[in-house]
Design a protein around this motif. Structure first.
Motif, short mmCIF file in Angstrom:
data_model
loop_
_atom_site.label_atom_id
_atom_site.label_comp_id
_atom_site.label_asym_id
_atom_site.label_seq_id
_atom_site.Cartn_x
_atom_site.Cartn_y
_atom_site.Cartn_z
N ASN A 88 0.83 -1.20 0.00
CA ASN A 88 0.00 0.00 0.00
C ASN A 88 0.86 1.25 0.00
N GLN A 89 2.15 1.08 -0.29
CA GLN A 89 3.08 2.20 -0.42
C GLN A 89 3.21 2.59 -1.89
N PRO A 90 3.63 3.82 -2.19
CA PRO A 90 3.66 4.26 -3.60
C PRO A 90 4.72 3.58 -4.45
N THR A 91 5.86 3.24 -3.87
CA THR A 91 6.94 2.64 -4.66
C THR A 91 7.60 1.51 -3.87
N VAL A 92 8.31 0.65 -4.61
CA VAL A 92 9.02 -0.48 -4.02
C VAL A 92 10.41 -0.57 -4.65
N ARG A 93 11.40 -0.80 -3.81
CA ARG A 93 12.77 -1.05 -4.27
C ARG A 93 13.07 -2.52 -4.06
N LEU A 94 13.66 -3.17 -5.05
CA LEU A 94 13.96 -4.60 -4.96
C LEU A 94 15.44 -4.84 -5.17
N GLN A 95 15.97 -5.75 -4.35
CA GLN A 95 17.37 -6.15 -4.46
C GLN A 95 17.44 -7.66 -4.67
N LEU A 96 18.43 -8.09 -5.47
CA LEU A 96 18.70 -9.50 -5.70
C LEU A 96 20.14 -9.78 -5.32
N ASN A 97 20.31 -10.60 -4.28
CA ASN A 97 21.65 -10.92 -3.77
C ASN A 97 22.45 -9.65 -3.51
N GLY A 98 21.79 -8.64 -2.96
CA GLY A 98 22.44 -7.38 -2.62
C GLY A 98 22.55 -6.41 -3.78
N ARG A 99 22.19 -6.81 -4.98
CA ARG A 99 22.29 -5.93 -6.16
C ARG A 99 20.96 -5.24 -6.38
N ASP A 100 21.01 -3.92 -6.58
CA ASP A 100 19.80 -3.12 -6.73
C ASP A 100 19.18 -3.36 -8.10
N LEU A 101 17.91 -3.78 -8.11
CA LEU A 101 17.19 -3.96 -9.36
C LEU A 101 16.32 -2.76 -9.70
N GLY A 102 16.40 -1.71 -8.89
CA GLY A 102 15.66 -0.50 -9.18
C GLY A 102 14.42 -0.33 -8.32
N THR A 103 13.75 0.78 -8.54
CA THR A 103 12.52 1.13 -7.82
C THR A 103 11.38 1.23 -8.81
N LYS A 104 10.26 0.60 -8.47
CA LYS A 104 9.10 0.56 -9.35
C LYS A 104 7.89 1.15 -8.63
N PRO A 105 7.01 1.80 -9.37
CA PRO A 105 5.76 2.27 -8.76
C PRO A 105 4.80 1.11 -8.49
N ALA A 106 4.03 1.23 -7.47
CA ALA A 106 2.99 0.24 -7.18
C ALA A 106 1.72 0.69 -7.90
#
Length: 897
Positions: free
Chosen positions: A646-664
């Motif tokens: 229910n937050q506006p954006t999400v940041r995702l990491q894979l094995n410590g590597r940043d995959l970016g921030t996406k809007p919800a």
């Protein structure tokens, strides 16, 4: 004046404390008698043969509803137990109370008939004092025998339904001992005391307690009936009493209107504040009987244009339906599991429970009261009626029992009485012939009787009739005009092809029934948590299609203020013995698995319904994945990961590597994640919020070149004729969808995907495959197959081939739950003959495989064969048809060394 009021209030409280301090030994005694029962299938006998020890709750159908044998035991079952009754109970009035027994019951005490009851989902109670023989001061023994049957009986609802009619004493049984003067214990197994709140506002509330007092003593008794209203802390809020003279054998009604409650603490889903009434019969200062009931002070209304209002404020009702069974237990659930279901609904953020399609364990509504869940309760008139006076009478009794047994629960706002009752018209009856029109008139007659009865019994609640999505038929029958609220069970995009049909239907209701409030009482899509699809399709049973379905439906519901609310079908997977599908005997349109593990859709609703921050990585049960590498030199496979928030954006990491921030977007943030072989650690964060979620995913990367030295080939599982991935956590295996052969890789050569006629299934069959738990693998196949190739490196391998004959199968009856009304597409004429040979690297490992040899209809067959790959030729599986088409359902290849 204030001092006088304080003095009066103080004296009153002290007096009440003295009354409460009086020993309660004379009051009603209630004890469960759930242990040390004996059970046997069939009639009771005096012999010890065939009896087994059981504890209640118990059903005799816990296992046979899951086996490969069609049907389950619907017949007689007998229970018996020896009671030890205290000697001082000989002056009391003793009752046996059953919270539920399916579905026709006869109760005997010491060989004498105590009573009969019809209906499997409401409580019943019988007085048994006259069957007890006491001797002096010694306790007496009494044998109780209960004869039950869950047989089909045309005079008892439900007649047919998409759930299992379990037999047994599947709820608790109680022994009740009351003083000769007591509240009426023969009033349809209710407590005999009824609390109502006829008027409630933000400034004042009226509370009324009514009931009947019974004097079974031999002399006239002068008594006081007293009601106290207590707040959550146990402090006195209001009190009222009346004095009665009861002649011997007399029953007398009473009604106590308590002083108005000023500035009441209102009951809401966010603040389910409960008062309680304590109603006593007093003889002098001695309490003879006592009943306590919860009180929630609230008011509500339904509006056809603007939806539902609670305490004057608009509130969208969003929740689920619920069935009462659990894996391995059938419907014989401990109370804790019933309560847990309501807790899971509350944790999701839901505020509404449709108690379907029958009254549930009393613990369910009690939990709704405490947790703030509004509820609808109904009797089990499902799919059709029997036009007989006995059926009508049983329906009226069930409705009365339901209301009187559950009317003291403030969570209840709706009494319902029919579900999809025109889904299956009786044989020979059509909507446009005279027998059909006569049948529809009788259905409407029953509906009017039940609606009128309900409004008389409880004018404070709304009445509801629930329909399937044939608006024309229900209008023709006149059913839409009868209840105060119409419920619609709608499945466009599932049982019918087009998702857009759902909002179109809602808008049509608003146009054609502008004065009738609307609830969406069912919607859902099958979801097998083992199945995943990169390109989800209707009826593929994948998690991904269910996700898209619920996203579409919830948006349509929220966009329309006139939709009062909705109830997802269903909270958790439940048993339906006649179902086949990918998971036989289970209806898995649900937000939770049978063992109550959340699916993605649970997190999706949580993200929309909770006000506290929510962040959950989806497909949490999908921690074992597989897929092909993205290209010849790639070490990754990209797959979708959804994060619910229910937050506006999400940041995702894979094995410590940043995959970016996406809007919800509408509660979902989507990422294409490059999974590598082995362990993949995902971590999701909401920027600016101190919330995060993480999960570990093991990924089995399939190399694009099977002979690659960088990614050595180990094993391979493929589902033929399939576009989905199937994950088997138990064997730690992932089955990937088929693909055409390309040199250096693997795949099929020739053939076509097996598909039933019609457009309901995108591919495969919907039949139960016998002899396996992996129906989803055996329900799809590639027919007309010429070859399957794997360009593996030289070595020793183990090859397993899986087959199931899907064409030469018996037809099945039309599915009762097929709400689109399509004909069953589950059988076809047997082919003239089928025979083919399977060769493995040129060797005929399965010669003349045919319907006469191994390929029995709807029966899983598998063959494991060792093979050597040499000379750089890999593994080649040839299919040579002698008659009909060759086929293959599944293939596994494992390197030995």
């Amino acid at each position: 004046m204030s001092k006088l009021l304080f003095s009066w209030s103080r004296r009153l409280q002290l007096g009440l404390l003295l009354l409460l301090a009086v020993p309660a030994s004379a009051q009603r005694l209630v004890q469960s008698i759930s242990s040390d029962w004996l059970f046997r299938k069939g009639e009771a006998t005096t012999s010890s043969d065939g009896w087994e020890k059981v504890s209640l709750p118990h059903t005799w159908n816990a296992t046979d509803v899951l086996d490969d044998e069609p049907g389950y035991y619907r017949g007689v079952g007998s229970y018996k137990k020896t009671l030890t009754v205290p000697a001082d109970w000989q002056r009391r009035r003793v009752f046996l109370r059953f919270e539920g027994a399916n579905q026709e019951a006869e109760v005997y005490v010491n060989g004498q008939l105590a009573g009969r009851h019809v209906g499997g989902y409401t409580a019943f109670s019988f007085p048994i004092s006259k069957f007890l023989t006491f001797s002096g001061t010694k306790p007496t023994k009494a044998e109780v025998v209960v004869k039950l049957t869950n047989r089909y009986n045309p005079d008892i609802p439900p007649l047919t339904a998409d759930f299992t009619f379990y037999g047994g004493l599947y709820r608790d049984v109680y022994l009740v001992a009351a003083e000769p003067v007591h509240f009426d214990l023969s009033n349809h197994a209710s407590d005999g005391v009824f609390t109502t709140t006829p008027t409630v506002s933000a400034t004042a509330a009226a509370v009324v307690v009514a009931g009947t007092l019974t004097n079974e003593a031999a002399t006239t008794r002068r008594v006081t009936v007293q009601t106290q209203l207590l707040d959550r802390a146990g402090q006195l809020v209001a009190r009222q009493q009346t004095r009665l003279n009861l002649k011997a054998g007399q029953a007398q009604a009473f009604r106590l209107a308590l002083p108005s409650v000023r500035q009441p603490h209102l009951w809401t889903p966010d603040d389910p504040y409960l008062y309680r009434t304590v109603t006593q019969v007093l003889e002098g200062n001695t309490p003879l009987d006592e009943v306590s009931s919860p009180v929630g002070l609230r008011w509500f209304r339904f509006d056809a244009a603007t939806g539902f209002f609670l305490n004057g404020q608009p509130l969208k009702l969003i929740g689920t339906n619920r069935h009462q069974d659990y894996p391995g237990l059938g419907n014989a659930l401990p109370t804790a599991l019933a309560e847990r279901d309501v807790q899971l609904l509350k944790q999701m953020g839901g505020n509404f429970l449709r108690v379907s399609h029958y009254p549930h364990d009393p613990a369910v509504l009690a939990a709704c009261d405490r947790l703030g869940i509004l509820a609808s309760v109904e009797i089990p008139i499902v799919n059709a009626i029997t036009d007989s006076e006995a059926f009508f009478q049983n329906c009226r009794i069930m409705q009365t029992e339901m209301i009187r047994q559950n009317g003291n629960h403030p969570s209840v706002i709706i009494w319902a009485y029919m579900n999809e009752v025109l889904l299956r018209l009786p044989a020979g009856i059509k909507r446009d012939n005279e027998p059909g029109r006569a049948y529809l008139r009788r259905v409407a007659t029953l509906a009017r009787q039940l609606d009128s009865l309900t409004r008389h019994e409880d004018p404070a609640r709304a009445t509801m009739l629930v329909c399937h999505g044939d608006l024309n038929l229900y209008q023709q029958a006149g059913l839409t005009a009868i209840p105060q609220v119409i419920g619609w069970n709608l499945y466009p995009g599932w049982y019918s092809p087009d998702l857009q049909g759902f909002p179109d239907f809602l808008d049509r209701h608003r146009k054609e029934l502008p004065d009738k409030p609307l609830l969406v009482t069912e919607y859902g899509a099958d979801c097998d948590v083992r199945l995943h699809a990169a390109v989800p399709k209707r009826f593929d049973k994948s998690m991904e299609y269910a996700n898209r379905y619920h996203e579409f439906y919830l948006k349509a519901i929220l966009d329309r203020p006139f939709v009062a609310g909705c109830a997802v079908w269903n909270l958790a997977e439940f048993n339906s013995e006649t179902r086949q599908e990918a998971v036989p005997h289970i209806n898995n349109k649900s937000l939770l698995t049978g063992d109550r593990q959340p699916k993605d859709t649970y997190w999706f609703y949580q993200a929309h319904l909770l006000r506290t921050p929510v962040l959950r990585i989806g497909s949490r049960a999908w921690t074992l994945r597989a897929g092909p590498a993205a290209g010849p030199d790639s070490l990754y496979c990209r797959q979708l990961v959804e994060v619910y928030t229910n937050q506006p954006t999400v940041r995702l990491q894979l094995n410590g590597r940043d995959l970016g921030t996406k809007p919800a977007v509408f509660g979902v943030a989507r990422f294409m994640v490059p999974f590598g072989n082995g362990l993949n650690q995902l971590r999701a964060q909401a920027p600016g919020q101190a919330i995060e979620d993480q999960t570990d995913i093991e990924f089995q990367l399939l190399p694009p070149r099977l002979a690659s030295a960088d990614q050595p080939f180990t094993e391979f599982n493929v589902s033929l004729g399939d576009e989905r991935t199937f994950t088997d956590d138990r064997l730690h295996q992932v089955w990937v969808p088929e693909q055409p052969y390309t040199p250096g890789s693997w795949g099929y050569v020739g053939g076509h995907v097996y598909k039933l006629p019609g457009d309901r299934l995108p591919y495969g069959s919907d039949r139960d495959i016998l002899g396996t738990d992996y129906d989803a693998i055996y329900e799809t196949q590639r027919q007309g197959l010429k070859q399957f190739r794997l360009d593996v490196p030289d070595g020793q391998y183990e090859v397993t081939l899986h087959f199931a004959e899907l064409e030469a199968v018996p037809a099945t009856e039309q599915l009762a739950y097929n709400l689109a009304g399509e004909k069953a597409e589950s059988g076809s004429a047997a082919p003239a003959a089928r025979s083919f040979t399977v060769l493995l690297n040129g060797q005929p490992i399965l010669p003349n495989l045919s319907t006469d040899a191994y390929l029995r209809p709807l029966q899983a067959a598998s063959f494991k064969v060792p093979v050597t790959a040499s000379g750089g030729k890999g593994i080649i599986i040839d299919f040579t048809a002698q008659a009909g088409e060759a086929f293959l359902n599944g293939l596994q290849v494992k390197r030995s060394y």
